[in-house]
Scaffold this motif. Structure first.
Motif, mmCIF file in Angstrom:
data_model
loop_
_atom_site.group_PDB
_atom_site.id
_atom_site.type_symbol
_atom_site.label_atom_id
_atom_site.label_comp_id
_atom_site.label_asym_id
_atom_site.label_seq_id
_atom_site.Cartn_x
_atom_site.Cartn_y
_atom_site.Cartn_z
ATOM 1 N N LYS A 31 0.806 41.785 -17.868
ATOM 2 C CA LYS A 31 -0.038 41.049 -16.937
ATOM 3 C C LYS A 31 0.561 41.267 -15.467
ATOM 4 O O LYS A 31 1.706 41.975 -15.427
ATOM 5 N N GLU A 32 0.063 40.916 -14.490
ATOM 6 C CA GLU A 32 0.223 41.128 -13.152
ATOM 7 C C GLU A 32 1.308 40.020 -12.771
ATOM 8 O O GLU A 32 1.408 38.871 -13.507
ATOM 9 N N GLN A 77 5.800 36.976 -14.290
ATOM 10 C CA GLN A 77 5.074 38.155 -14.949
ATOM 11 C C GLN A 77 5.099 37.996 -16.594
ATOM 12 O O GLN A 77 6.243 38.364 -16.932
#
Length: 123
Positions: free
Chosen positions: A43-44, A39
């Motif tokens: 961001k995811e 990660q």
């Protein structure tokens, strides 16, 4: 309960290598499929690689194929991620995770997570 502790992160120049380790305790390690996720800030959490209970099946996200290698040592209750030819875009916090599913590639399929280890690749 399963406890996972990652280690091996750090700062490396582009083109360099690092090996991440994930020590697992609390339950029978070989009963779990294991995975690595990462990660980046803002961001995811993304899938990186996974390995099934006895290492019979291995999965990688396309961006790391040919550069990263996932492996496990069931005798040592340890998961590894060998990362070669590192790129600045590999910079992230890397997490190991454990799943009771047979072939987990989604983060939702993992029940146990480590605290993460930072990998920074400079250009």
């Amino acid at each position: 309960q399963v406890q996972l502790v990652e280690s091996g992160g750090g700062l490396v120049q582009a083109g360099g290598s690092l090996r991440l380790s994930c020590a697992v305790s609390g339950r029978t390690f070989r009963n779990y499929a294991m995975g690595w996720f990462r990660q980046a800030p803002g961001k995811e959490r993304d899938f990186v690689a996974a390995i099934t209970w006895i290492g019979g099946s291995i999965y990688y996200t396309d961006s790391v194929k040919g550069r990263f290698t996932i492996s496990r040592d069931n005798a040592k209750n340890t998961l590894y991620l060998q990362m070669n030819s590192l790129k600045p875009e590999d910079t992230s916090v890397y997490y190991c995770a454990a799943s009771v599913r047979a072939d987990p590639v989604l983060s939702s399929e993992y029940a146990y997570w480590g605290q993460g280890t930072q990998v920074t690749v400079s250009s």
